[in-house]
Design a protein around this motif. Structure first.
Motif, PDB file in Angstrom:
ATOM      1  N   PRO A 181      13.018 -27.372  19.223  1.00  0.00           N
ATOM      2  CA  PRO A 181      12.142 -28.516  18.941  1.00  0.00           C
ATOM      3  C   PRO A 181      12.409 -29.194  17.607  1.00  0.00           C
ATOM      4  CG  PRO A 181      10.878 -26.631  19.753  1.00  0.00           C
ATOM      5  CD  PRO A 181      12.247 -26.137  19.449  1.00  0.00           C
ATOM      6  N   LEU A 182      12.742 -28.422  16.585  1.00  0.00           N
ATOM      7  CA  LEU A 182      12.931 -29.009  15.263  1.00  0.00           C
ATOM      8  C   LEU A 182      14.180 -29.872  15.190  1.00  0.00           C
ATOM      9  CD1 LEU A 182      11.906 -26.059  12.929  1.00  0.00           C
ATOM     10  CD2 LEU A 182      10.509 -27.901  13.878  1.00  0.00           C
ATOM     11  N   PHE A 183      15.149 -29.613  16.034  1.00  0.00           N
ATOM     12  CA  PHE A 183      16.358 -30.453  16.059  1.00  0.00           C
ATOM     13  C   PHE A 183      16.025 -31.860  16.527  1.00  0.00           C
ATOM     14  CE2 PHE A 183      19.913 -32.213  18.474  1.00  0.00           C
ATOM     15  CZ  PHE A 183      20.921 -32.196  17.524  1.00  0.00           C
ATOM     16  N   LYS A 219       5.490 -17.765  19.778  1.00  0.00           N
ATOM     17  CA  LYS A 219       6.013 -17.906  18.420  1.00  0.00           C
ATOM     18  C   LYS A 219       5.973 -19.370  17.976  1.00  0.00           C
ATOM     19  CE  LYS A 219       7.325 -13.556  17.903  1.00  0.00           C
ATOM     20  NZ  LYS A 219       6.755 -12.660  16.866  1.00  0.00           N
ATOM     21  N   TRP A 220       6.406 -20.272  18.874  1.00  0.00           N
ATOM     22  CA  TRP A 220       6.407 -21.684  18.508  1.00  0.00           C
ATOM     23  C   TRP A 220       4.980 -22.225  18.376  1.00  0.00           C
ATOM     24  CZ3 TRP A 220       9.995 -24.319  16.307  1.00  0.00           C
ATOM     25  CH2 TRP A 220      11.339 -24.019  16.533  1.00  0.00           C
ATOM     26  N   ALA A 221       4.065 -21.730  19.204  1.00  0.00           N
ATOM     27  CA  ALA A 221       2.667 -22.169  19.089  1.00  0.00           C
ATOM     28  C   ALA A 221       2.086 -21.763  17.739  1.00  0.00           C
ATOM     29  CB  ALA A 221       1.845 -21.593  20.236  1.00  0.00           C
ATOM     30  N   GLU A 222       2.403 -20.575  17.283  1.00  0.00           N
ATOM     31  CA  GLU A 222       1.936 -20.139  15.968  1.00  0.00           C
ATOM     32  C   GLU A 222       2.531 -21.006  14.861  1.00  0.00           C
ATOM     33  OE1 GLU A 222       2.908 -16.058  15.593  1.00  0.00           O
ATOM     34  OE2 GLU A 222       1.627 -15.401  17.270  1.00  0.00           O
ATOM     35  N   HIS A 465      19.454 -20.401  26.449  1.00  0.00           N
ATOM     36  CA  HIS A 465      19.521 -20.303  24.996  1.00  0.00           C
ATOM     37  C   HIS A 465      18.248 -20.906  24.421  1.00  0.00           C
ATOM     38  CE1 HIS A 465      20.816 -24.420  25.804  1.00  0.00           C
ATOM     39  NE2 HIS A 465      20.421 -24.722  24.585  1.00  0.00           N
ATOM     40  N   PHE A 466      17.895 -20.504  23.240  1.00  0.00           N
ATOM     41  CA  PHE A 466      16.728 -21.056  22.563  1.00  0.00           C
ATOM     42  C   PHE A 466      16.811 -20.699  21.090  1.00  0.00           C
ATOM     43  CE2 PHE A 466      15.577 -16.884  24.209  1.00  0.00           C
ATOM     44  CZ  PHE A 466      15.056 -16.255  23.088  1.00  0.00           C
ATOM     45  N   ALA A 467      16.073 -21.458  20.278  1.00  0.00           N
ATOM     46  CA  ALA A 467      15.990 -21.230  18.832  1.00  0.00           C
ATOM     47  C   ALA A 467      14.588 -20.740  18.490  1.00  0.00           C
ATOM     48  CB  ALA A 467      16.309 -22.509  18.059  1.00  0.00           C
ATOM     49  N   MET A 468      14.515 -19.902  17.472  1.00  0.00           N
ATOM     50  CA  MET A 468      13.237 -19.381  17.010  1.00  0.00           C
ATOM     51  C   MET A 468      12.753 -20.185  15.809  1.00  0.00           C
ATOM     52  SD  MET A 468      12.403 -16.957  19.044  1.00  0.00           S
ATOM     53  CE  MET A 468      11.130 -16.084  18.142  1.00  0.00           C
ATOM     54  N   PRO A 469      11.444 -20.211  15.555  1.00  0.00           N
ATOM     55  CA  PRO A 469      10.935 -20.927  14.376  1.00  0.00           C
ATOM     56  C   PRO A 469      11.537 -20.376  13.102  1.00  0.00           C
ATOM     57  CG  PRO A 469       9.140 -20.320  15.856  1.00  0.00           C
ATOM     58  CD  PRO A 469      10.359 -19.634  16.370  1.00  0.00           C
ATOM     59  N   PRO A 470      11.878 -21.242  12.142  1.00  0.00           N
ATOM     60  CA  PRO A 470      12.543 -20.756  10.921  1.00  0.00           C
ATOM     61  C   PRO A 470      11.669 -19.824  10.101  1.00  0.00           C
ATOM     62  CG  PRO A 470      11.902 -23.072  10.712  1.00  0.00           C
ATOM     63  CD  PRO A 470      11.683 -22.695  12.144  1.00  0.00           C
ATOM     64  N   GLU A 471      10.411 -20.151   9.915  1.00  0.00           N
ATOM     65  CA  GLU A 471       9.530 -19.288   9.139  1.00  0.00           C
ATOM     66  C   GLU A 471       9.316 -17.955   9.831  1.00  0.00           C
ATOM     67  OE1 GLU A 471       5.960 -21.322   8.321  1.00  0.00           O
ATOM     68  OE2 GLU A 471       6.909 -22.926   7.172  1.00  0.00           O
ATOM     69  N   MET A 472       9.216 -17.979  11.162  1.00  0.00           N
ATOM     70  CA  MET A 472       9.038 -16.748  11.916  1.00  0.00           C
ATOM     71  C   MET A 472      10.267 -15.862  11.801  1.00  0.00           C
ATOM     72  SD  MET A 472       6.477 -15.583  13.642  1.00  0.00           S
ATOM     73  CE  MET A 472       5.674 -17.133  14.038  1.00  0.00           C
ATOM     74  N   THR A 473      11.452 -16.479  11.780  1.00  0.00           N
ATOM     75  CA  THR A 473      12.685 -15.708  11.664  1.00  0.00           C
ATOM     76  C   THR A 473      12.771 -15.022  10.309  1.00  0.00           C
ATOM     77  OG1 THR A 473      13.754 -17.281  13.138  1.00  0.00           O
ATOM     78  CG2 THR A 473      15.190 -15.843  11.856  1.00  0.00           C
ATOM     79  N   ARG A 474      12.434 -15.759   9.248  1.00  0.00           N
ATOM     80  CA  ARG A 474      12.470 -15.148   7.919  1.00  0.00           C
ATOM     81  C   ARG A 474      11.441 -14.036   7.800  1.00  0.00           C
ATOM     82  NH1 ARG A 474      13.246 -20.635   6.263  1.00  0.00           N
ATOM     83  NH2 ARG A 474      11.009 -20.871   5.896  1.00  0.00           N
ATOM     84  N   HIS A 475      10.279 -14.220   8.442  1.00  0.00           N
ATOM     85  CA  HIS A 475       9.241 -13.177   8.385  1.00  0.00           C
ATOM     86  C   HIS A 475       9.722 -11.921   9.090  1.00  0.00           C
ATOM     87  CE1 HIS A 475       5.279 -11.401   8.230  1.00  0.00           C
ATOM     88  NE2 HIS A 475       5.290 -11.234   9.547  1.00  0.00           N
TER      89      HIS A 475
END
Length: 539
Positions: A181-183, A219-222, A465-475
């Motif tokens: 989504p962020l792309f 994850k994306w909803a959060e 394929h899919f991407a995870m939220p950036p903040e969630m990935t760092r967490h």
């Protein structure tokens, strides 16, 4: 009535008819001059000769206006010297700093202020001047060697379609792909909508949400909730199949217990009626808030219907969404980006009207041209380096998934390579050509044909394929670092393998030399020695 009178009457009628035709031609002359092309086309790239001509015309115009203050522009003949001695990691860090520094300059072109009293010529001149200033600002960013500006929309008429949609819409719906989504999100477009009217809201319509696992949607909803982003999960393909009564293949059938979590309003995929009710509710709330502020003004007017405008990148499903909401095919749909040429309004009911905008490629720093081709933003026909686009696919889709989907066996990593490395683009293309029998006229594997098919499967969702939220990935990375499980060092040790000694390292180096043709083996020396024969004496 005599013969001469009949002739004069006929001549008068013919003259009146020709005069009416001439007036009609003069009225439409200005429109024809502004619309020389019969079809409105999207322009994301400019050829070299067109760029040279455009730059020459711009330089001539600027020189005529500011010829007194014209100064020569220094040319750096040693462009590569500034970046010599810089590692790839340092270069990436410098580029990220430059992108953060110039993020505010990467904006959507604004429409200049206008009033109904302006004539067509004055309005057109102001819009062209504002658009020219915007292009000049982006051109200055392209001169920075540390910034890579992706292709963007360069046709003013396409941006004019966006301006009209933003001005007449109460609620702006930005359609994005659920897999990343962020792309596809443009934050500056949301800011521009607020500049036009502070009461306008922007909603993210996360299309193709049926391609995501429910846990990924959570994850994306959060992430969206934490960042105060209005969003809705949606699938135009599933809604269309429901309207037509066709069965839709479920993407996630391995874990049926997870389907109970989809009852959560923030995670579930909306249906057609639910989405229409949500859009109407959000738009009506905006209208109510606006009325409460401008109720005392005398020039306030009341509209019967609320207007919801759909914007976004090409090929994200805007037209498919419109057709699913209307209930019939009202806009053209194709896999090629840029099918919609002009914005159009569609009346759903007495209270709701939809407005479809052509897809626009917004300027961005966060992606490359090949990534935009792989994501379907740019047409596959414009692909010149097919291996670079396939490299994006190979890095995002796991090796075992590719082998399972295509029923192929990719070459394994060499002994001196990491076991976790993604397959090379050449390996994927050649293996796919071999399994499908794709051979070019020269007798070599037809990699271009294979690349087009793989990219099509990647865009349509055949390759998951899919991407995870950036903040969630760092967490998640921080949690693994605290617990000590799955740390980076352990992953490297696992990739290296257990107990690599000096002999194994030397063997790997020898294998590397032989693979690249820079070494020789002892077997060859022994064989050549054995094959040597002593000359025999003649009797």
């Amino acid at each position: 009535m005599g013969k001469n009178e009949k002739t004069s009457l006929g001549r008068a009628l013919v003259k009146h008819h020709n005069h009416a035709i001439q007036e009609t031609k003069e009225k439409g002359k200005q429109y024809k001059s502004q619309n020389n092309k019969k079809v409105l086309e999207s322009v994301t790239e400019v050829s070299d000769i067109e760029a040279i001509i455009e730059q020459a015309e711009e330089a001539e115009r600027l020189f005529a206006i500011h010829h007194d203050s014209a100064t020569p522009v220094p040319i750096n003949m040693d462009a590569g010297s500034s970046s010599s001695g810089v590692t790839a990691k340092e270069w990436k860090e410098q580029r990220m700093r430059e992108e953060a520094l110039h993020a505010s300059s990467l904006q959507v072109p604004r429409r200049p202020p206008w009033t109904p009293k302006m004539n067509v010529d004055q309005l057109d001149a102001n819009e062209k001047q504002a658009f020219l200033s915007w292009r000049r600002k982006l051109a200055s960013l392209e001169e920075n060697e540390k910034l890579v500006l992706t292709p963007f929309e360069k046709n003013l008429d396409i941006w004019r379609q966006l301006w009209r949609v933003l001005e007449r819409s109460d609620l702006i719906v930005m359609v994005v792909d659920a897999r990343d989504p962020l792309f596809y999100r443009c934050p500056d477009l949301e800011a521009y909508a607020r500049e036009i009217d502070e009461h306008k809201e922007t909603m993210l319509l996360v299309n193709k949400a049926d391609l995501l696992h429910p846990s990924v949607r959570e994850k994306w909803a959060e992430y969206f909730t934490r960042n105060n982003i209005l969003f809705v999960f949606w699938s135009a393909k599933a809604a269309t199949a429901t309207l037509e009564g066709k069965p839709l293949k479920e993407q996630w059938t391995t874990a049926p217990e997870t389907s109970q979590k989809t009852d959560d309003p923030a995670v579930k995929v909306y249906g057609r009626d639910e989405l229409l009710d949500r859009l109407k509710f959000e738009a009506q709330e905006i209208v109510k808030t606006r009325k409460a502020r401008v109720e005392a003004s005398a020039d306030s007017h009341h509209r019967e219907r609320v207007v919801v405008g759909f914007v976004g990148y090409p090929n994200v499903g805007k037209s498919s969404t419109i057709n699913a909401l209307v209930g019939q095919k009202r806009t053209g749909v194709t896999s090629t980006p840029g099918k919609t040429k002009h914005f159009q309004t569609l009346i759903i009911s007495e209270e709701l009207m939809l407005c479809d905008c052509p897809g626009l490629v917004f300027p961005s720093f966060s992606s490359s041209r090949y990534e935009m081709i792989a994501c379907g933003v740019l047409p596959i026909d414009r692909m010149t380096e097919h291996r670079e686009a396939i490299k994006v696919v190979a890095e995002r889709v796991p090796r075992d998934v590719i082998e399972e989907v295509y029923n192929i066996s990719l070459p394994k990593p060499k002994a001196y390579e990491s076991r976790l490395r993604p397959p090379l683009a050449s390996e994927l293309l050649r293996t796919y050509c071999l399994s499908r029998g794709y051979v070019a006229a020269s007798g070599l594997p037809d990699e271009t044909r294979a690349a087009r098919q793989i990219l099509k499967d990647y865009i349509e969702g055949k390759l998951p394929h899919f991407a995870m939220p950036p903040e969630m990935t760092r967490h998640d990375e921080n949690e693994t670092a605290e617990t000590g499980d799955g740390s980076l060092s352990e992953v490297i040790e696992e990739a290296r393998g257990p107990g690599l000694g000096l002999d194994q390292v030397l063997d790997d180096l020898s294998s590397f030399d032989l693979a690249n043709g820079i070494g020789y083996s002892k077997k060859k020396l022994v064989d050549s020695h054995k094959q040597h024969k002593k000359p025999q004496r003649k009797n």
